[in-house]
Scaffold this active site. Structure first.
Site, PDB file in Angstrom:
ATOM      1  N   TYR A   2       0.842  -1.171  -0.046  1.00 16.79           N
ATOM      2  CA  TYR A   2      -0.077  -0.070   0.060  1.00 16.79           C
ATOM      3  C   TYR A   2       0.768   1.101  -0.015  1.00 16.79           C
ATOM      4  O   TYR A   2       0.525   2.181  -0.436  1.00 16.79           O
ATOM      5  CB  TYR A   2      -0.846   0.023   1.181  1.00 16.79           C
ATOM      6  CG  TYR A   2      -2.242  -0.842   0.942  1.00 16.79           C
ATOM      7  CD1 TYR A   2      -2.146  -2.248   0.868  1.00 16.79           C
ATOM      8  CD2 TYR A   2      -3.465  -0.247   0.803  1.00 16.79           C
ATOM      9  CE1 TYR A   2      -3.396  -2.949   0.567  1.00 16.79           C
ATOM     10  CE2 TYR A   2      -4.571  -0.779   0.756  1.00 16.79           C
ATOM     11  CZ  TYR A   2      -4.584  -2.329   0.491  1.00 16.79           C
ATOM     12  OH  TYR A   2      -5.628  -3.145   0.329  1.00 16.79           O
TER      13      TYR A   2
ATOM     14  N   ASP B  66      -6.091  -7.318   3.692  1.00 16.47           N
ATOM     15  CA  ASP B  66      -7.197  -6.822   3.104  1.00 16.47           C
ATOM     16  C   ASP B  66      -7.855  -8.124   2.497  1.00 16.47           C
ATOM     17  O   ASP B  66      -9.233  -8.057   2.528  1.00 16.47           O
ATOM     18  CB  ASP B  66      -6.637  -5.845   1.750  1.00 16.47           C
ATOM     19  CG  ASP B  66      -7.935  -5.502   1.045  1.00 16.47           C
ATOM     20  OD1 ASP B  66      -8.926  -4.991   1.503  1.00 16.47           O
ATOM     21  OD2 ASP B  66      -7.768  -5.497  -0.223  1.00 16.47           O
TER      22      ASP B  66
ATOM     23  N   LYS C 174       4.000 -15.521   3.491  1.00 15.74           N
ATOM     24  CA  LYS C 174       4.248 -16.189   2.470  1.00 15.74           C
ATOM     25  C   LYS C 174       5.693 -16.609   2.394  1.00 15.74           C
ATOM     26  O   LYS C 174       6.290 -16.030   1.289  1.00 15.74           O
ATOM     27  CB  LYS C 174       3.629 -15.664   1.136  1.00 15.74           C
ATOM     28  CG  LYS C 174       3.610 -16.334  -0.080  1.00 15.74           C
ATOM     29  CD  LYS C 174       2.682 -17.359  -0.187  1.00 15.74           C
ATOM     30  CE  LYS C 174       2.805 -18.217  -1.616  1.00 15.74           C
ATOM     31  NZ  LYS C 174       1.941 -19.403  -1.451  1.00 15.74           N
TER      32      LYS C 174
ATOM     33  N   ASP D  74     -11.962  -9.807   3.717  1.00 15.65           N
ATOM     34  CA  ASP D  74     -13.344 -10.049   3.054  1.00 15.65           C
ATOM     35  C   ASP D  74     -13.630 -11.610   2.945  1.00 15.65           C
ATOM     36  O   ASP D  74     -14.738 -11.854   3.406  1.00 15.65           O
ATOM     37  CB  ASP D  74     -13.099  -9.802   1.440  1.00 15.65           C
ATOM     38  CG  ASP D  74     -13.499  -8.110   1.083  1.00 15.65           C
ATOM     39  OD1 ASP D  74     -13.004  -7.435   2.304  1.00 15.65           O
ATOM     40  OD2 ASP D  74     -13.591  -7.966   0.118  1.00 15.65           O
TER      41      ASP D  74
ATOM     42  N   ASP E  65      -2.269 -18.477   1.504  1.00 16.59           N
ATOM     43  CA  ASP E  65      -2.803 -19.469   0.666  1.00 16.59           C
ATOM     44  C   ASP E  65      -3.793 -20.398   1.471  1.00 16.59           C
ATOM     45  O   ASP E  65      -4.966 -20.757   1.583  1.00 16.59           O
ATOM     46  CB  ASP E  65      -2.393 -20.083  -0.545  1.00 16.59           C
ATOM     47  CG  ASP E  65      -0.999 -20.433  -0.265  1.00 16.59           C
ATOM     48  OD1 ASP E  65      -0.450 -20.278   0.770  1.00 16.59           O
ATOM     49  OD2 ASP E  65      -0.554 -21.299  -1.217  1.00 16.59           O
TER      50      ASP E  65
HETATM   51  C1  IPM Z   1     -10.727  -2.057   2.864  1.00 16.97           C
HETATM   52  C2  IPM Z   1     -10.698  -1.396   1.578  1.00 16.97           C
HETATM   53  C3  IPM Z   1      -9.749  -0.641   1.253  1.00 16.97           C
HETATM   54  C4  IPM Z   1      -8.384  -1.164   1.255  1.00 16.97           C
HETATM   55  C5  IPM Z   1     -10.008   0.030  -0.129  1.00 16.97           C
HETATM   56  C6  IPM Z   1     -11.107   0.664  -0.249  1.00 16.97           C
HETATM   57  C7  IPM Z   1      -8.822   1.343  -0.373  1.00 16.97           C
HETATM   58  O1  IPM Z   1     -10.761  -2.667   0.739  1.00 16.97           O
HETATM   59  O2  IPM Z   1     -10.984  -1.313   3.918  1.00 16.97           O
HETATM   60  O3  IPM Z   1     -10.444  -3.324   3.067  1.00 16.97           O
HETATM   61  O4  IPM Z   1      -7.916  -1.536   0.468  1.00 16.97           O
HETATM   62  O5  IPM Z   1      -7.846  -1.362   2.521  1.00 16.97           O
HETATM   63 MN    MN Z   2     -10.722  -4.588   1.480  1.00 13.61          MN
END
Ligand code: IPM
Ligand code: MN
Length: 354
Positions: free
Chosen positions: A139, A249, A191, A253, A225
């Site tokens: 990032y 990140d 990794k 999710d 992974d």
């Molecule tokens: C998160 C989002 C952000 C990230 C994006 C929107 C920049 O996906 O908060 O996880 O990648 O951190």
């Molecule tokens: Mn995210």
């Protein structure tokens, strides 16, 4: 007796952000009234609409101004008429970096009554926390493009970590594992078989710190992974997972969908020595804007994390209990339009059960 007053900066943001933030504020107001403290809210209009009308993504003064608050409460950033990346980098990431919120704390907790796509798993199996490093790695690493548009175009984006960034993130994760006092197990997700420089640093730092300062904490290591695989097959193995920015990140999710999705997943961008910012993990969901169908529980759960962070533990516990009551007894589903209630009604339900 004078009541403690917290100064909270509120950034409703784009799309459905303002709708879910409104419900979070409703719950915070009820909780503060009940548990004897005050919250003073100051709203900022940062987001896509402001950018489209003024041409400014974020005022220069914003980080400095926000530093004066006890916490920041954010809805969502992202606008369909703005090119992807502009607002995300210019507002969300900029604030994370400028305010040095070096931890992204993302609990993966399945509440009662919430459907998970994981077969034969319930709330007793899905209850762990991901500590995502939040200010480094891919990032913030250097990069660039040369010979753009030619067949020889080169693009570079590098994952860069220094020992200081890694150490402070690990320190936070070890302390959290100790304070949670559950399985007392901290898993490093990396990794090391391919990224043999960056994760060699992480792994050495992990074992050095753990061996020296945290003999009570069991250390585990998983490749990223494999982490994904076990988060689906055996989520009950995990207590706390610590990982870098990019992997964090991605795996959060995955974690979010196992706990019922973006309608419920909350997070905090933490600067343990400064001002922290709490936000639902989901985006601005523009197609649902103004329809009152978006689930505000993720925003309410983020407000709950903010209360815990401020040290209002009784209020935080009460809000979490109220959320659990609502998921267990009221809501039909977590997705937008599937709750059996409108956005404000869900906020009312949580506030009523406080
Ligand atoms: C998160 C989002 C952000 C990230 C994006 C929107 C920049 O996906 O908060 O996880 O990648 O951190
Ligand atoms: Mn995210």
């Amino acid at each position: 007796m004078t009541q403690k007053t917290y100064k909270i900066a509120v950034l409703p943001g784009d799309g459905t952000g303002p709708e879910v933030v409104r419900e979070g504020l409703k719950v915070l107001e009820t909780a503060s009234g009940k548990y004897g403290f005050r919250m003073e809210f100051t709203e900022f209009d940062f987001g896509g609409d402001r950018y489209l009308s003024t041409g400014e993504v974020l005022p220069e003064s914003a980080p400095e101004e926000l530093r004066r608050f006890d916490a920041i409460y954010l809805g969502a950033i992202g606008h369909p008429d703005v090119k992807p990346g502009v607002l995300e980098k210019g507002i969300l990431l900029k604030l994370r970096f400028e305010l040095d919120q070096y931890i992204n704390l993302r609990p993966v907790k399945l509440y009662p009554g919430v459907e998970t796509p994981l077969r034969n798993k319930g709330p007793e199996h899905i209850d762990y926390v991901v500590v995502r490093e939040n200010t480094g790695g891919l990032y913030t690493g250097t990069g660039g493009i040369s010979m753009k548009g030619t067949p020889h175009e080169v693009a570079v984006q590098s994952a860069v970590y220094n020992r200081f960034q890694v150490d402070r993130c690990l320190r936070y994760a070890f302390e959290l594992t100790r304070n949670r006092n559950r399985k007392k197990t901290l898993a490093l997700c990396g990794k090391t078989n391919v990224l043999t420089y960056v994760f060699d640093l992480w792994e050495r730092a992990f074992h050095e710190m753990g061996g020296r300062d945290y003999p009570d904490i069991t250390r585990e290591y998983y490749h990223v992974d494999a982490t994904c695989m076990w988060m689906v097959k055996n989520p009950e193995w995990f207590d706390v997972i610590v990982t870098d920015n990019m992997f964090g990140d991605i795996i959060t999710d995955l974690g979010a969908i196992t706990q019922g999705g973006m309608g419920i997943a909350a997070g905090g961008n933490i600067n343990p020595e400064g001002v922290s910012m709490f936000e639902p993990i989901g985006g601005s969901a523009p197609k649902y804007t103004g329809k009152h169908v978006i689930n505000p529980l993720a925003a309410i759960a983020s407000a709950q994390m903010m209360l815990a962070h401020l040290g209002e533990n009784r209020a935080a516990e009460a809000v979490e209990k109220a959320i659990m009551f609502v998921t267990a007894n009221k809501l039909k589903g977590m997705g937008a339009g599937r709750m059996g209630y409108s956005t404000p009604e869900v906020g009312d339900l949580v506030a009523e059960h406080l």
